[in-house]
Scaffold this motif. Structure first.
Motif, mmCIF file in Angstrom:
data_model
loop_
_atom_site.group_PDB
_atom_site.id
_atom_site.type_symbol
_atom_site.label_atom_id
_atom_site.label_comp_id
_atom_site.label_asym_id
_atom_site.label_seq_id
_atom_site.Cartn_x
_atom_site.Cartn_y
_atom_site.Cartn_z
ATOM 1 N N ARG A 181 0.760 -1.198 -0.079
ATOM 2 C CA ARG A 181 0.005 -0.057 -0.101
ATOM 3 C C ARG A 181 0.894 1.132 -0.019
ATOM 4 N N LEU A 182 2.088 1.355 0.838
ATOM 5 C CA LEU A 182 2.778 2.432 0.733
ATOM 6 C C LEU A 182 3.535 2.567 -0.657
ATOM 7 N N VAL A 183 4.013 1.455 -1.267
ATOM 8 C CA VAL A 183 4.492 1.535 -2.673
ATOM 9 C C VAL A 183 3.461 2.115 -3.697
ATOM 10 N N ASP A 184 2.078 1.715 -3.545
ATOM 11 C CA ASP A 184 1.053 2.305 -4.410
ATOM 12 C C ASP A 184 0.730 3.798 -4.171
ATOM 13 N N CYS A 185 0.715 4.117 -2.764
ATOM 14 C CA CYS A 185 0.386 5.396 -2.517
ATOM 15 C C CYS A 185 1.821 6.493 -2.868
ATOM 16 N N TYR A 186 2.890 5.869 -2.936
ATOM 17 C CA TYR A 186 4.146 6.580 -3.221
ATOM 18 C C TYR A 186 4.007 7.031 -4.732
ATOM 19 N N LYS A 187 3.523 6.023 -5.801
ATOM 20 C CA LYS A 187 3.433 6.278 -6.904
ATOM 21 C C LYS A 187 2.427 7.423 -7.415
ATOM 22 N N ARG A 188 1.307 7.241 -6.703
ATOM 23 C CA ARG A 188 0.176 8.302 -7.098
ATOM 24 C C ARG A 188 0.535 9.623 -6.510
ATOM 25 N N MET A 189 1.423 9.941 -5.526
ATOM 26 C CA MET A 189 1.893 10.920 -5.054
ATOM 27 C C MET A 189 3.075 11.584 -5.983
ATOM 28 N N ASN A 190 3.644 10.807 -6.560
ATOM 29 C CA ASN A 190 5.076 11.241 -7.180
ATOM 30 C C ASN A 190 4.887 12.055 -8.340
ATOM 31 N N VAL A 191 3.964 13.136 -8.290
ATOM 32 C CA VAL A 191 3.976 14.008 -9.300
ATOM 33 C C VAL A 191 4.025 15.510 -8.660
ATOM 34 N N SER A 192 4.712 16.126 -9.471
ATOM 35 C CA SER A 192 5.002 17.454 -8.822
ATOM 36 C C SER A 192 3.858 18.552 -9.222
ATOM 37 N N PRO A 193 3.700 19.421 -8.073
ATOM 38 C CA PRO A 193 2.494 20.625 -8.421
ATOM 39 C C PRO A 193 3.105 21.896 -8.546
ATOM 40 N N LEU A 194 4.412 21.910 -8.491
ATOM 41 C CA LEU A 194 4.951 23.152 -8.580
ATOM 42 C C LEU A 194 4.762 23.767 -10.209
ATOM 43 N N GLY A 195 4.338 25.173 -10.308
ATOM 44 C CA GLY A 195 4.009 25.714 -11.488
ATOM 45 C C GLY A 195 2.448 25.976 -11.419
ATOM 46 N N SER A 196 1.775 25.225 -10.671
ATOM 47 C CA SER A 196 0.356 25.419 -10.695
ATOM 48 C C SER A 196 -0.014 27.015 -9.872
ATOM 49 N N GLY A 197 0.970 27.562 -9.176
ATOM 50 C CA GLY A 197 0.868 28.971 -8.819
ATOM 51 C C GLY A 197 -0.320 28.811 -7.620
ATOM 52 N N ALA A 198 -1.099 30.053 -7.676
ATOM 53 C CA ALA A 198 -1.881 30.075 -6.635
ATOM 54 C C ALA A 198 -3.183 28.994 -6.946
ATOM 55 N N LEU A 199 -3.321 29.025 -8.212
ATOM 56 C CA LEU A 199 -4.499 28.296 -8.680
ATOM 57 C C LEU A 199 -4.337 28.256 -10.138
ATOM 58 N N ALA A 200 -3.868 29.106 -11.023
ATOM 59 C CA ALA A 200 -4.226 29.231 -12.351
ATOM 60 C C ALA A 200 -2.684 29.375 -13.192
ATOM 61 N N THR A 201 -1.934 28.849 -12.495
ATOM 62 C CA THR A 201 -0.329 28.865 -12.993
ATOM 63 C C THR A 201 -0.045 30.154 -12.984
ATOM 64 N N THR A 202 0.778 30.501 -14.210
ATOM 65 C CA THR A 202 1.476 31.968 -14.243
ATOM 66 C C THR A 202 1.539 32.379 -15.587
ATOM 67 N N THR A 203 1.915 33.581 -15.949
ATOM 68 C CA THR A 203 2.176 34.063 -17.191
ATOM 69 C C THR A 203 3.645 33.706 -17.598
ATOM 70 N N TYR A 204 4.679 33.427 -16.584
ATOM 71 C CA TYR A 204 6.093 33.421 -17.098
ATOM 72 C C TYR A 204 6.007 31.884 -17.656
ATOM 73 N N PRO A 205 7.045 31.774 -18.610
ATOM 74 C CA PRO A 205 7.259 30.455 -19.342
ATOM 75 C C PRO A 205 7.983 29.514 -18.572
ATOM 76 N N LEU A 206 7.369 29.046 -17.677
ATOM 77 C CA LEU A 206 7.962 28.032 -16.632
ATOM 78 C C LEU A 206 8.112 26.591 -17.230
ATOM 79 N N ASP A 207 9.294 25.995 -16.889
ATOM 80 C CA ASP A 207 9.464 24.512 -17.402
ATOM 81 C C ASP A 207 9.234 23.690 -16.351
ATOM 82 N N ARG A 208 7.922 23.256 -15.907
ATOM 83 C CA ARG A 208 7.561 22.240 -15.009
ATOM 84 C C ARG A 208 8.179 21.088 -14.920
#
Length: 461
Positions: A181-208
């Motif tokens: 279960r820990l292995v499965d949980c790890y797989k689903r959480m292993n995505v990066s949210p950085l670049g989402s901004g406050a809620l609507a991303t940003t106007t800067y050309p970020l490379d997420r």
């Protein structure tokens, strides 16, 4: 003035400041926050949002802050509210105006979502190692008790004879599932949210994707609203932790029973027992009792998280600050419980003679008597009735099935012959159960091999 205070004309009320602040508990995210900020700064430079020189100053400043924190040279400020603002304030104080560029294209909303994912990923790795330690303890004591016959129970009533090895390996299977279960949980959480901004991303050309790869994520979140408001991974992890504690609590309950005078199956090591302040003779299983008791606080963490999230509209809401104390406490509790439980289990002394005697009581071989008659040609329901009558006869005579004379057996059915005694022998009762997953020596040796293979395979990862 707060870093976010430009539109405000008054300082935050002191009581609100204390109520609002999370630095007292989210300080433990400092390493993740700094590593995430370093990756963010490198990406900003790569995308020409800030200069390479500014990025180098920011990165060096952040590394210096990390070193200072780890050396115990930093006092976090409640006025700076949380770990993110504390680090940013320290950076600006250290390198000046350049430090103010770090937060370009980023919000605390996606920042904390990143930090928390990084933190719990690291904690999952620790938990997996602790479960392997526990599995090693189970394997050791189980492998030493392949021939130790004990009564198996249903409804906490003696049911059929098994071995102590077989009983322990049931927990081995439970903790293997916990590991998965820990292995499965790890797989689903292993995505990066950085670049989402406050809620609507940003106007800067970020490379997420650059940041995700730098920080060891498999992918990035595909919706910015979800990226900052998702706490499924925390809830899922706390759910897995609650199941681990449920398994530990069941095991603890049995250990508590087994070391009573009424059972006498095991004796706990003095180093994992306590005494009484008034009764000199007492040897209490406090470790097992505390594990059983601490299960409730991990359940509480799960309920806290589910309740916190159940009514939140998208995207981020301040309620979500409550996720950290709940999951931090659950993680700390489970790690401590697994660690001390493993050590306690590895020192248990097994009273194999008492287990064998207990298996000989309570007619645990009754089903084997019924199976004997079935193999002689009697329908099972009729065989069940005959053995039930024999059990009642033995209760009245205060004797055991195997102690009856052949004439007494034949008084209930002419199918009985002298081989009934071989059928009722406890060792034979166990050894004939060669079905996959059963208690026979051949079966439990396969189970032991499987557990050993699992431990070695996962230790290599």
């Amino acid at each position: 003035m707060k870093l976010w205070g430009g539109r405000f004309q008054k300082e935050t009320n002191s009581l609100v400041n204390a109520f609002h602040s999370s630095i007292s508990f989210d300080y433990r995210l400092y390493e993740e926050d700094i590593k995430g900020s370093i990756a963010h700064a490198k990406m900003l430079a790569s995308c020409n949002v800030i200069s390479f020189d500014d990025m180098e100053k920011i990165v060096e400043g952040l590394k210096s802050i990390l070193e200072n924190i780890e050396n115990g040279e930093v006092n976090f400020s409640e006025d700076a509210e949380d770990i993110h603002m504390n680090v940013e304030t320290m950076l600006i104080n250290s390198i000046g105006e350049v430090g103010k560029k770090l937060h370009t294209g980023r919000s605390r909303n996606d920042q904390v979502a990143l930090d928390l994912r990084m933190y719990v990923k690291k904690e999952i790795d620790k938990l997996k190692n602790l479960i392997l330690k526990l599995e090693n303890s189970i394997y050791k004591i189980a492998s030493e008790n392949v021939d130790t016959i004990m009564p198996g129970y249903t409804h906490l009533q003696k049911a059929q004879p098994i071995t102590f090895c077989h009983h322990l390996l049931a927990y081995g299977e439970m903790f293997k599932r916990d590991y998965s279960r820990l292995v499965d949980c790890y797989k689903r959480m292993n995505v990066s949210p950085l670049g989402s901004g406050a809620l609507a991303t940003t106007t800067y050309p970020l490379d997420r994707y650059m940041v995700a790869e730098e920080l060891g994520f498999d992918d990035v979140t595909m919706n910015s609203l979800d990226g900052v408001s998702d706490r499924d991974y925390v809830i899922e992890l706390n759910s897995a932790l609650a199941i681990i504690m449920m398994h530990l609590s069941r095991f603890s309950e049995e250990i508590i029973l087994w070391c009573t005078g009424e059972f006498g199956f095991i004796e706990l090591d003095d180093g994992f027992s306590t005494g009484s302040s008034i009764m000199p003779q007492k040897k209490n299983p406090d470790v097992a009792e505390l594990v059983r008791g601490k299960t409730g606080r991990v359940y509480g963490g799960l309920i806290t998280l589910l309740t916190m999230m159940k009514g939140l509209p998208l995207a981020y809401n301040k309620d979500m600050q409550e996720d950290k104390e709940a999951i931090f406490d659950s993680l700390d509790t489970v790690k401590l419980c697994i660690d001390v439980f493993s050590d306690m289990l590895s020192t248990v002394k097994v009273n194999s003679g008492r287990m064998r005697d207990a298996a000989g009581e309570g007619f645990t071989n009754a089903t084997d008597g019924a199976d004997y008659l079935v193999k002689k040609g009697m329908p099972f329901r009729d065989a069940h009735k005959v053995i039930g009558q024999l059990v009642f006869y033995c209760i009245e005579k205060k004797t055991k099935l195997e102690d009856l004379t052949l004439e007494e057996f034949k008084g209930f059915s002419s199918l009985f012959d002298k081989d009934i005694y071989e059928a009722l022998d406890l060792k034979n009762c166990v050894e004939r159960r060669e079905v996959v997953g059963g208690p026979s020596k051949s079966s439990v040796n396969i189970q032991l091999d499987n557990l050993k293979y699992f431990i070695k395979k996962e230790q290599k990862h």
